[in-house]
Design an enzyme around this catalytic site. Sequence first.
Site, mmCIF file in Angstrom:
data_model
loop_
_atom_site.group_PDB
_atom_site.id
_atom_site.type_symbol
_atom_site.label_atom_id
_atom_site.label_comp_id
_atom_site.label_asym_id
_atom_site.label_seq_id
_atom_site.Cartn_x
_atom_site.Cartn_y
_atom_site.Cartn_z
ATOM 1 N N GLU A 57 -14.589 -12.509 -5.891
ATOM 2 C CA GLU A 57 -13.278 -12.223 -6.492
ATOM 3 C C GLU A 57 -12.103 -12.811 -5.714
ATOM 4 O O GLU A 57 -10.990 -12.844 -6.239
ATOM 5 C CB GLU A 57 -13.092 -10.710 -6.664
ATOM 6 C CG GLU A 57 -13.051 -9.886 -5.392
ATOM 7 C CD GLU A 57 -14.400 -9.283 -5.041
ATOM 8 O OE1 GLU A 57 -15.440 -9.874 -5.411
ATOM 9 O OE2 GLU A 57 -14.419 -8.229 -4.383
ATOM 10 N N SER A 111 -7.601 1.622 -2.157
ATOM 11 C CA SER A 111 -6.403 0.842 -2.476
ATOM 12 C C SER A 111 -6.786 -0.474 -3.134
ATOM 13 O O SER A 111 -7.775 -1.105 -2.756
ATOM 14 C CB SER A 111 -5.619 0.573 -1.195
ATOM 15 O OG SER A 111 -4.711 -0.466 -1.406
ATOM 16 N N GLU A 129 -16.349 -11.006 3.645
ATOM 17 C CA GLU A 129 -15.231 -10.715 2.750
ATOM 18 C C GLU A 129 -14.680 -12.021 2.155
ATOM 19 O O GLU A 129 -14.502 -12.136 0.936
ATOM 20 C CB GLU A 129 -14.114 -9.979 3.494
ATOM 21 C CG GLU A 129 -12.910 -9.681 2.610
ATOM 22 C CD GLU A 129 -11.763 -9.007 3.368
ATOM 23 O OE1 GLU A 129 -11.308 -9.549 4.398
ATOM 24 O OE2 GLU A 129 -11.314 -7.940 2.926
ATOM 25 N N CYS A 186 -10.616 -2.532 14.731
ATOM 26 C CA CYS A 186 -10.920 -3.963 14.864
ATOM 27 C C CYS A 186 -11.048 -4.425 16.311
ATOM 28 O O CYS A 186 -11.679 -5.440 16.577
ATOM 29 C CB CYS A 186 -9.843 -4.797 14.192
ATOM 30 S SG CYS A 186 -9.382 -4.191 12.580
ATOM 31 N N GLU A 188 0.830 -1.199 0.000
ATOM 32 C CA GLU A 188 0.000 0.000 0.000
ATOM 33 C C GLU A 188 0.870 1.258 0.000
ATOM 34 O O GLU A 188 0.514 2.261 -0.631
ATOM 35 C CB GLU A 188 -0.939 -0.013 1.214
ATOM 36 C CG GLU A 188 -2.201 0.795 1.008
ATOM 37 C CD GLU A 188 -3.281 0.445 2.037
ATOM 38 O OE1 GLU A 188 -3.885 -0.643 1.911
ATOM 39 O OE2 GLU A 188 -3.508 1.240 2.957
ATOM 40 N N GLU A 232 1.939 1.797 -3.514
ATOM 41 C CA GLU A 232 0.806 2.345 -4.262
ATOM 42 C C GLU A 232 0.633 3.839 -3.946
ATOM 43 O O GLU A 232 0.417 4.657 -4.838
ATOM 44 C CB GLU A 232 -0.445 1.571 -3.826
ATOM 45 C CG GLU A 232 -1.653 1.732 -4.704
ATOM 46 C CD GLU A 232 -2.837 0.906 -4.173
ATOM 47 O OE1 GLU A 232 -2.815 0.467 -2.992
ATOM 48 O OE2 GLU A 232 -3.792 0.703 -4.929
ATOM 49 N N CYS A 235 -8.385 -2.314 4.010
ATOM 50 C CA CYS A 235 -8.312 -3.514 4.856
ATOM 51 C C CYS A 235 -9.611 -3.823 5.573
ATOM 52 O O CYS A 235 -9.801 -4.930 6.058
ATOM 53 C CB CYS A 235 -7.168 -3.444 5.845
ATOM 54 S SG CYS A 235 -6.574 -1.822 6.154
ATOM 55 N N LYS A 286 -15.484 -9.967 8.037
ATOM 56 C CA LYS A 286 -14.454 -10.809 7.421
ATOM 57 C C LYS A 286 -15.076 -12.100 6.878
ATOM 58 O O LYS A 286 -14.545 -12.692 5.946
ATOM 59 C CB LYS A 286 -13.349 -11.133 8.433
ATOM 60 C CG LYS A 286 -12.454 -9.953 8.741
ATOM 61 C CD LYS A 286 -11.464 -9.644 7.613
ATOM 62 C CE LYS A 286 -10.822 -8.278 7.787
ATOM 63 N NZ LYS A 286 -10.062 -7.858 6.596
#
Lengths: 163, 561
Positions: free
Chosen positions: B364, B317, B359, B501, B277, B280, B297, B356
């Site tokens: 994908e 990102s 996710e 988190c 990251e 990037e 994230c 999560k």
Amino acid sequence: MLTSEMIETVDTIINEHDNNQSSIISILQGIQREYRYLPEEALNYVSDRMDISSSKIYGIATFYENFSLEPKGKHIIKICDGTACHIRKSQPILDALRKELSLSEDRITTDDLLITVEMVSCLGACSLAPVVNVDGVVYAKMTPSKTQALVRKIKEGQLSEDN
Amino acid sequence: MGTMIIDNKKVEFSNEKNVLEVIRKTGIDLPTFCYYSELSIYGACRMCIVEDKWGNIFTSCSQLPKDGMSISTQTPKLRRYRKNILELLLSSHDRDCTSCNITGRCDLQKLARRFGIEEIRFGELDKKLPIDDSSHSIVRNPNKCIYCGDCVRVCEEVQGVGALSFTHRGSDLRISPAFNKGIGEVNCVDCGQCRTSCPTGAITVKDDREDFWEVIWDKNKRVVAQIAPAVRVALGERFGMEAGEVTIGKIVASLKKVGVNEVYDTAFAADMTVMEESEEFVQRLTSEENLPLFTSCCPGWVKFAENRYPELENNISSCKSPQQMFGAVVKEYYKEKDKEDGKETVMVSVMPCTAKKAEAAREEFEVDGVRDVDIVITTNELARIIKEMGIVFDELEDESLDMPFGLASGAGIIFGATGGVTEAVVTRLLKDKPDHTEKQVIFKNVRGMDNIKESIFTVDGREVKVAIVHGLKNADDLIKMIKSGERYYDFIEVMACPGGCVSGGGQPSPVDTELRKERAKGLYKIDRTSFIKSSDKNPIVSKIFEDMLKDKKHLIHVHKK
Ligand code: SF4
Ligand code: SF4
Ligand code: FES
């Protein structure tokens, strides 16, 4: 499907109320007047445009009896089941109507979207019991056969002329 | 300011926002279902009632403290009322306590015991509403709802999502998503904050323990676990330890006892995220394109942005989150070995987070038909697995994480607290690495629980403006300010859950700001004592980038379908 016509119609209604969140009930009334019910796509669009969650709009729409989330018929027949009408046999009127139009408690609108049959609580005309209200006009001292005759008139397209 | 009399004792008050807060300050644990200090006051459950000297009863959560006010919290009348309220709540509540997902942690159950409800005088409702299991993260059982409205207010006021509302009325009153859809079919972002505030089992986390046990017993599977940073500072609470106590050694030991083959650290993948990251970010700073860069994230945030600000897609990102990066790398790492051993590697992640789960299930996140992550269990599910095994957690000998992916920098660990990702990325970009004392100065504005935090750093002579938000309502407010041109930033860290988190939807609850701070402190403590300060100093991460990922960078980037 959210069509561009629908966007235009709903935009006009929202703008009439200055995109004011506290006018949400009037906006829903406006939409219902236009479509005779509250289409889901229209409500989602209102939610996006006015920054009110669609669950909240759904909450408002289900709180008030007068809002409907199902498409309603062109003609609405309300059968009163207040105490007076109930005692004077409103139930058989309802049964006969439902049978005639192949409707039930869960299916209240005919497939051709011509007629919706609703059972309502007191219409406030107890001395005329049992009463039936068709598109806002009160019919007094009804019987199953008189009501069926009304339905036939609706089907033949004569009722609106009578009014 | 003033003095009140509570149960015949004088009590000073200053800026408490209601009588309830003053009462609690005196050490009396007045029962409540619908009061959370961080939410608006609703005043529906009436458990917090008190009696004044004239025998009037009122709800203490919705009353301002007044000088000279005199009230009692325990009187025969109050006791009778509270018992009555509880009985009425229970009368329309599902009665299958023993098989409820949160039995033993349920507030309704706790208060029923506390007030000695031994019998419910009213019959049971025979109408059962359908259970909503349309989501990967949460399950709604409306038959257990007591209409406190906590979920509605959290989702709207803290998360700015508004996936749930009160709908219908009278005896048909319900909590429901729009158009009576399943919660998995609407704009819910899977954050689980409604779960952590629900006092009953009406909202629970989707339970994936059965899938876990299945792979554990399967001899053809290599079960590899990753543990997210925030799990190690909260799991102990389920075993009577203090919030913030670091239990990673015991977590490893228990997972090994349960039968997990390798136990690794998600913070390792966080180090990878930092590397990728930052690169990037530097690229974008140079090309001046797609700024601000938003972090990726937090899957709750990613889904929120997709729903509400799809135009931000290119600003987020493209790096996979640490959980997904980890899965992709582990699957690649064991590819050959699996063939040799005739085994299949299963990636289990232990997360503080309900999003999560969703996710991991996104379409994908699969490379050539192999899922990055197969099973996600939350901190609370791990606690139950440990309990089911009869492991005495607090007495376990610590064991260390496995190598090679058990090695992480302190920067990777603090990902679990709001501001952590920013701190790690900036540390990576600074040429002269700050030591811990310097860090406390440089990152003063980055740490802590303020809603929106801002800071300016100088990276390679360029001034970089950074913002950090946690809680999606705050993110929404910030984005609106950016869109209106009121604010400008280069880098924005967003965590869906308040505090980051550490207070994810899979963590022990209830949670308040104090508890969040304690858990975050635990993470900063690990950072202080860790011997790798910065992600670029993690030797294994460097090696993975040089070898495995040399021409396979696509493994750690998101490719939306
Ligand atoms: S999981 Fe989060 S977004 Fe979904 S309903 Fe609950 S609070 Fe709202
Ligand atoms: S689902 Fe839980 S938090 Fe929401 S109203 Fe019902 S009991 Fe309260
Ligand atoms: S806590 Fe006061 S009414 Fe629920």
